[in-house]
Design an enzyme around this catalytic site. Structure first.
Site, PDB file in Angstrom:
ATOM      1  N   GLU A  35    -105.617 -11.326 139.265  1.00 12.93           N
ATOM      2  CA  GLU A  35    -105.473 -12.772 139.261  1.00 12.93           C
ATOM      3  C   GLU A  35    -106.572 -13.317 140.184  1.00 12.93           C
ATOM      4  O   GLU A  35    -106.700 -12.851 141.316  1.00 12.93           O
ATOM      5  CB  GLU A  35    -104.085 -13.129 139.801  1.00 12.93           C
ATOM      6  CG  GLU A  35    -103.779 -14.585 139.660  1.00 12.93           C
ATOM      7  CD  GLU A  35    -102.402 -14.949 140.204  1.00 12.93           C
ATOM      8  OE1 GLU A  35    -101.575 -14.028 140.425  1.00 12.93           O
ATOM      9  OE2 GLU A  35    -102.175 -16.147 140.427  1.00 12.93           O
ATOM     10  N   ARG A 261     -97.739   1.470 144.403  1.00 17.76           N
ATOM     11  CA  ARG A 261     -98.883   0.782 144.990  1.00 17.76           C
ATOM     12  C   ARG A 261     -99.348   1.508 146.246  1.00 17.76           C
ATOM     13  O   ARG A 261     -98.609   2.291 146.850  1.00 17.76           O
ATOM     14  CB  ARG A 261     -98.554  -0.675 145.294  1.00 17.76           C
ATOM     15  CG  ARG A 261     -97.343  -0.869 146.192  1.00 17.76           C
ATOM     16  CD  ARG A 261     -96.989  -2.338 146.368  1.00 17.76           C
ATOM     17  NE  ARG A 261     -97.956  -3.016 147.194  1.00 17.76           N
ATOM     18  CZ  ARG A 261     -98.648  -4.098 146.808  1.00 17.76           C
ATOM     19  NH1 ARG A 261     -98.476  -4.613 145.616  1.00 17.76           N
ATOM     20  NH2 ARG A 261     -99.498  -4.684 147.623  1.00 17.76           N
ATOM     21  N   LYS A 271    -103.000 -10.287 149.095  1.00 17.54           N
ATOM     22  CA  LYS A 271    -104.041 -11.322 149.080  1.00 17.54           C
ATOM     23  C   LYS A 271    -103.612 -12.551 149.854  1.00 17.54           C
ATOM     24  O   LYS A 271    -104.410 -13.184 150.520  1.00 17.54           O
ATOM     25  CB  LYS A 271    -104.346 -11.719 147.620  1.00 17.54           C
ATOM     26  CG  LYS A 271    -105.364 -10.824 146.955  1.00 17.54           C
ATOM     27  CD  LYS A 271    -105.688 -11.323 145.563  1.00 17.54           C
ATOM     28  CE  LYS A 271    -104.583 -10.952 144.601  1.00 17.54           C
ATOM     29  NZ  LYS A 271    -104.910 -11.229 143.193  1.00 17.54           N
TER      30      LYS A 271
END
Ligand code: ATP
Ligand code: MG
Length: 564
Positions: A35, A261, A271
């Site tokens: 994104e 992850r 982020k």
């Protein structure tokens, strides 16, 4: 001597290999779907190496697709940075860069299709009401009073939502699945929200934007993605991912596979939190060398190969919650630089040394290897003169036992040159050491002095030839292993106040024209990289990439000994 580290298991690679061998898969297509709402970090590097790596290994394609369904948080600058990072890591996406927004027309048509099939409806409940009607893990949800609208009415409302007749939050489009489903993701999930926002790709065309769930799988299907690899938090979304593929006339049936992850100690991999560090001015932008962003690691001196090697070392599993030791990342870059970075001498905290038995105009040049094991690297020309700089840390007026460096009356070898003895300590009016007066034993070039053992070797530079430079020593940004472990506390409380130390250093002449991003081992000090922004117009700035001590190799050796 670099330590070879084996690749760790990668269950997805094994699975695909099995599928290919069994003739169940032909050509694989993967995608990396960021994104564009921030810079990529080391966690994304894991996903990039996995997706592009599989395509490389099995001769397939990997797409770069921006998941751009939330225009409010997205920016062109992030798109540019992400493309640069992926390319810098050494990967090439197949075809053009893609955008989920390329498929907005198709997705809209599919939303209309679901309405016509009685599988979607426009809901007027407020966001709070939707949450309340949805129920909980222990309670089933209730149907919305608006869920019985006719297809005609729904089609009309959706169209009016699209052209901006309603305010944000006034209506949403939802799939009609099952308000009592044990998996909450299936309780009539939202397909479209009203957002009167300008979009970086589609401009002002849309007043509604599709949800992640309604976008992702269909984009995969449209692109012919075979293996849609994502992190474990999407596991509960998989039934929904599959529901859309079952209920829409999609051209292909991609499969979603989840993996754990990357969590790295002393490091944030979110982020949103990294953006806070940038916005608050705590770091010098997204590519500050202390940031775990790919661009930060690049500026710090990491090589693409070292990041890829690290991703190979950590492997790919479904075991969640593990914390990878950042020493592994340091090990990966250190072993690369050990083999590939030319050596140089640089004095971080200069202390002047006057060699009293060397003439004022004496100038001798030593040609020394660029790298101890690399004959392909050019020799360095290291001048030797009456006045030198050594590091303040290499001298002690009152040394403890076993201080094998310089002290009054004590001898030490200057690296690549002679043995010297400290005869006198000269102080300034404040009592600080101003310089050392030493004498050279000219009989000691490349050999030990007669009858004496000199244990220490220190680095130095000729004062007349030294190049002044700024050296930035970086340390972890956080003092604790999991700065954001406590969700209710402020992770900024754990900032390391000493994460950056700046030295006005003196380097040997071979460093004078170091190109931006060139890397060196400063002998006895660590690995350094010429800053890619600040090394301009004759200015020299070096960032410490990593120190010399390899704690990870030590741990591994200990483990090996235990096992052996
Ligand atoms: P963040 O929480 O930092 O915003 P994100 O998952 O929202 O991360 P995306 O841009 O959506 O960021 O991520 C793109 C891809 O990278 C996704 O497939 C995601 O699963 C993967 N990814 C993100 N963080 C990690 C991580 N720590 N380890 C491995 N893969 C990750
Ligand atoms: Mg995301």
């Amino acid at each position: 001597m670099s330590t070879e580290t084996a690749s760790a298991p990668n269950f997805i690679r094994n699975q695909i290999r099995d599928e290919i061998e069994a003739g169940k898969a032909d050509r694989i297509v993967t995608r990396f779907p960021p994104e564009p709402n921030g810079f990529l970090h080391v966690g994304h590097a894991k996903s990039i190496c996995l997706n592009f790596g599989l395509a490389e290994q099995f001769g397939g394609d990997c797409h770069l697709r921006f998941d751009d369904t939330n225009p409010a948080k997205e920016e062109q600058a992030y798109i540019d940075a992400i493309k640069e990072d992926v390319a810098w890591l050494g990967f090439q996406w197949a075809g053009e860069v893609r955008f989920a927004s390329d498929y907005f027309d198709q997705l809209y048509a599919w939303a209309q299709h679901l309405i016509r099939e009685g599988k979607a409806y426009v809901d007027d409940l407020s966001p709070e009401e939707i949450r309340e009607y949805r129920g909980s893990l222990t309670e089933p949800g209730r149907p919305s009073p608006y869920s019985t609208r006719s297809a005609e009415e729904n089609l009309d409302l959706l169209e009016r939502m699209r052209i901006g007749e309603f305010a944000e939050g006034e209506k949403v489009l939802r799939a009609r699945i099952d308000m009592a489903a044990p998996n909450i993701n299936l309780r009539d999930p939202i397909l479209y929200r009203i957002r009167h926002a300008h979009h970086h790709q589609t401009g002002d065309k849309w007043k509604i934007y599709p949800s992640y769930d309604f976008t992702h799988g269909q984009s995969d299907a449209l692109e012919g993605v075979t293996h849609s690899i994502c992190t474990l938090e999407f596991e509960d979304h998989r039934p929904l991912y599959e529901w859309f593929l079952e209920n829409l006339p999609v051209p292909a049936k991609p499969r979603q596979i989840e993996f754990a992850r990357l969590n790295l100690n002393y490091t944030l991999t979110s982020k949103r939190k990294l953006k806070l560090l940038v916005d608050e001015g705590i770091v010098d932008g997204w590519d500050d060398p202390r940031m775990p962003t790919i661009s930060g690691m690049r500026r710090r001196g990491y090589t693409p190969g070292s990041i890829r090697k690290f991703c190979d070392m950590i492997g790919v599993t479904r075991a969640d919650g593990g914390l990878v030791d950042i020493a592994m990342l340091y090990h990966a870059i250190r072993s690369d630089l050990e083999d590939n970075a030319p050596r140089a001498m640089c004095v971080l905290k200069p202390l002047k040394v006057v060699l009293t038995n060397v003439a004022d105009d004496h100038e001798e040049v030593f040609d020394v290897p660029g790298h101890p094991a690399r004959e392909d690297m050019p020799l360095r020309r290291v001048p030797f003169t009456r006045e030198l700089y050594i590091d303040q840390d290499d001298f002690l007026e009152e040394p403890p036992k076993k201080f094998f460096r310089l002290a009054p009356g004590q001898e030490v070898r200057l690296r690549n040159a002679y043995v010297i003895r400290c005869d006198e300590v000269v102080k300034d009016s404040t009592g600080e050491i101003a310089e050392l007066r030493c004498s050279v034993d000219f009989d000691t070039l490349g050999k030990n002095p007669e009858g004496r053992k000199v244990k220490g070797v220190i680095h130095w530079v000729s004062a007349a030839h030294a190049v002044p430079m700024e050296v930035r020593l970086y340390d972890n940004l956080f003092l604790v292993e999991q700065p954001d472990k406590d969700k209710d506390a402020d992770f900024l409380e754990h900032l390391n106040p000493e994460s950056l130390q700046v030295c006005q250093a003196m380097g040997e002449p071979s460093l004078a024209d170091a190109a931006p991003e060139s890397r060196f081992q400063f002998e006895r000090v660590g690995y350094f990289c010429a800053d890619r922004h600040a090394c301009r117009d004759g200015k020299r700035v070096f960032n410490r990439t990593v120190g010399l001590k390899d704690s990870w190799a030590k741990i591994q050796n200990k483990d090996a000994q235990k096992k052996g």
